[in-house]
Enzyme design. Structure first.
Site, PDB file in Angstrom:
ATOM      1  N   LYS A 241      -7.241  14.879  -3.854  1.00 41.38           N
ATOM      2  CA  LYS A 241      -6.772  15.669  -4.991  1.00 41.38           C
ATOM      3  C   LYS A 241      -6.065  14.722  -5.954  1.00 41.38           C
ATOM      4  CE  LYS A 241      -3.117  17.585  -6.398  1.00 41.38           C
ATOM      5  NZ  LYS A 241      -3.071  17.720  -7.854  1.00 41.38           N
TER       6      LYS A 241
ATOM      7  N   CYS B  63       5.557   2.521  -9.950  1.00 45.94           N
ATOM      8  CA  CYS B  63       6.593   2.628  -8.919  1.00 45.94           C
ATOM      9  C   CYS B  63       7.270   1.301  -8.645  1.00 45.94           C
ATOM     10  CB  CYS B  63       5.999   3.199  -7.638  1.00 45.94           C
ATOM     11  SG  CYS B  63       4.594   2.268  -6.998  1.00 45.94           S
TER      12      CYS B  63
ATOM     13  N   GLU C 262      14.970   6.855 -10.873  1.00 50.09           N
ATOM     14  CA  GLU C 262      13.700   6.300 -11.350  1.00 50.09           C
ATOM     15  C   GLU C 262      13.297   6.989 -12.650  1.00 50.09           C
ATOM     16  OE1 GLU C 262       9.446   5.028  -9.442  1.00 50.09           O
ATOM     17  OE2 GLU C 262      10.128   7.073  -9.042  1.00 50.09           O
TER      18      GLU C 262
ATOM     19  N   GLU D 115       3.715   6.786  -0.209  1.00 56.28           N
ATOM     20  CA  GLU D 115       4.004   5.699  -1.152  1.00 56.28           C
ATOM     21  C   GLU D 115       4.696   6.342  -2.330  1.00 56.28           C
ATOM     22  OE1 GLU D 115       4.417   3.550  -3.981  1.00 56.28           O
ATOM     23  OE2 GLU D 115       2.272   3.770  -4.403  1.00 56.28           O
TER      24      GLU D 115
END
Length: 492
Positions: A175, A283, A384, A249
């Site tokens: 997905k 990331c 973040e 992750e």
């Protein structure tokens, strides 16, 4: 003309069961350029059933040589279609064409790397204490893998999961992010062209409810997810209810550390690449730049000057150095963090808002933004942002750099810039992260394992460790002694 895509389930292209679609929006000009199918829960179940049929019906028995041949063929097709795939991905998520083009080459390399492992998934013969007994540990595929990818690099993130999963003998239902699904559907055409059996690879699209339907289905044997820590927690909890293993992750708030003895020409370029490459939407972004005080002001000045010259524009133009935020929610999130940093008292030295001059006016452009004199307690240094916003933090000693670098809930990546090999090795061992770069940053290799610690997730992608994530161990013990054992005592 608007492209209309279909789901790929069991080797067949089909609309979603209820016909629903969602628009794909070009973040450069906000034009709808494609319609993406939105899968129903029934579509997800069909995809998993197709994967199960393919797995039990023959894929699990294919030889490593057969799998390797198919994966190599797929890599060749990626190379042959790299230009078209790169243009589509740039259109879908606003990443500059010079990067998406290189990413297609990288993805092909990942498939070739794991194709080389497909016929080399060896077990072990284990020596035991008992005479006349042989013990073997075999490596076998899990079966059906649910792979969920993020919007920032759809094809390369998929390669990190699909290549080892296929090499190990699994079937996959993927997905992609609802914000960038088109290239994954285009990629499915290449899987079909390569000759993979129907059902080995399937694509279902949609928003969060589609991902939940996929992860929560007991037909799934393992989940591999790339995305935010918040969603990662939900994924792990859902998979946990079915006692299914997960590879996560997730995000990062990576320290990029420049010591006074560093080669500043290289370090400044590394700092720029770490935060403004991919518009900071990665990331591994080196979003916390730690700079030792003797060179602090020089580094701040050089970075601010270079940031002001970054070429922004149409991501499809090879001259463009920095593209757009990938979508409206992310664009607004980045601008919100910039305003918060101003209120917290960080010193703005570059950028600081939306870029809207000329051709940039219709796009989700954010100025390359740098804040100096940042404290590690500020929101700018804790959360973040996933955008082109750099916080520069001064430090005095090596011990202070380690303390600041590790003072984060994340643990994905770090950079060390020094010409002192002893210091470099001390820092490598002291920094708590899954990846450490020394005198480089944001460099990737198919052979090197990748993944994080703490809130950055667990498990590894790429490298041999990435392959083993998609295998499970079966122990086999064979007694050839001919002895008759005591049935009421465990044999040791």
């Amino acid at each position: 003309m608007t492209e209309r895509y279909q789901l790929f389930i069991g080797g067949q292209w089909r609309d979603s069961a209820d016909g629903r679609t969602m628009p794909a929006v070009n973040p450069f000009n906000q034009e709808v350029w494609a319609q993406i199918p939105v899968a129903t829960k029934g579509d997800v179940a069909d995809a998993l059933a197709a994967a199960r049929r393919a797995y039990e019906g023959g894929w699990r028995q294919t030889s490593g040589l057969e799998r390797a041949s198919l994966i190599h063929r797929l890599a060749d097709l990626i190379d042959a279609n790299a230009g078209r795939l790169a243009l589509l991905e740039t259109t879908d998520n606003g990443k500059v064409i010079r990067e998406t083009t290189s990413q297609m080459g990288y993805a092909a390399r990942v498939y070739r790397f794991f194709a080389g492992y497909a016929d080399k998934i060896w077990g072990q013969v284990i020596p035991l204490d008992q005479k006349g007994v042989m013990d073997m540990a075999l490596r076998e595929p899990y079966g059906i893998i649910a792979a969920i990818t993020a919007w920032n690099s759809p094809i390369t993130l998929l390669a990190n999961k699909l290549a080892p999963a296929l090499a190990a003998g699994n079937c996959v239902v993927v997905k992609p992010s609802e914000h960038a699904s088109a290239t994954t559907l285009e990629f499915a055409k290449l899987v079909e062209q390569a000759g993979f059996p129907a059902g080995v690879f399937n694509v279902v699209c949609g928003e969060a409810e589609v991902g939940k339907a996929l992860v929560d289905n007991p037909q799934v044997d393992k989940v591999s997810f790339t995305g935010s820590p918040a969603v990662g927690r939900e994924i792990a909890a859902m998979a946990g209810r079915n006692l299914r293993p997960v590879t996560l992750e997730l995000g990062g708030k990576s320290p990029n550390i420049i010591f006074a003895d560093a080669d500043l020409d290289r370090a400044v370029v590394g700092a720029l690449a770490g935060i403004f490459g991919a518009t900071g939407q990665t990331c591994i972004a080196g979003s916390r730049l730690l700079v030792q005080r003797p060179v602090y002001e020089e580094v701040v000045s050089r970075l601010a000057e270079r940031a002001g010259r970054i070429v922004m524009g149409d991501p499809r133009d090879p001259a463009t150095e920095m593209g757009t935020a990938a979508n409206a929610p992310q664009f607004n999130r980045i601008l919100g963090f910039i305003e918060s940093a101003k209120q917290d008292g960080a010193r703005l030295v570059a950028g600081g808002g939306r870029a809207s001059d000329g051709a940039l006016a219709s796009g989700f452009f954010v100025q390359p933004t740098i804040f100096a004199d940042v404290h590690n307690e500020m929101g700018l240094a804790r959360e973040e942002i996933f955008g082109p916003v750099l916080g520069i933090i001064p430090f005095d000693t090596e011990e202070e750099a380690i303390a600041i670098g590790n003072d984060t809930p994340y643990g994905l990546a770090a950079g060390i810039w020094t010409q002192d090999i002893n210091r470099a090795m001390r820092m490598v061992h002291a920094i708590r992260s899954g990846v450490v770069w020394v005198n480089t940053y944001r460099a990737l290799a198919a052979q090197g394992p990748f993944g994080g610690t703490k809130d950055s997730g667990f498990g590894r992608e790429r490298g041999e460790q990435g392959l083993l994530e998609f295998t499970t161990t079966k122990n086999v013990m064979i007694d050839f002694s001919g002895d008759v054992r005591d049935p009421f005592s465990m044999k040791l």
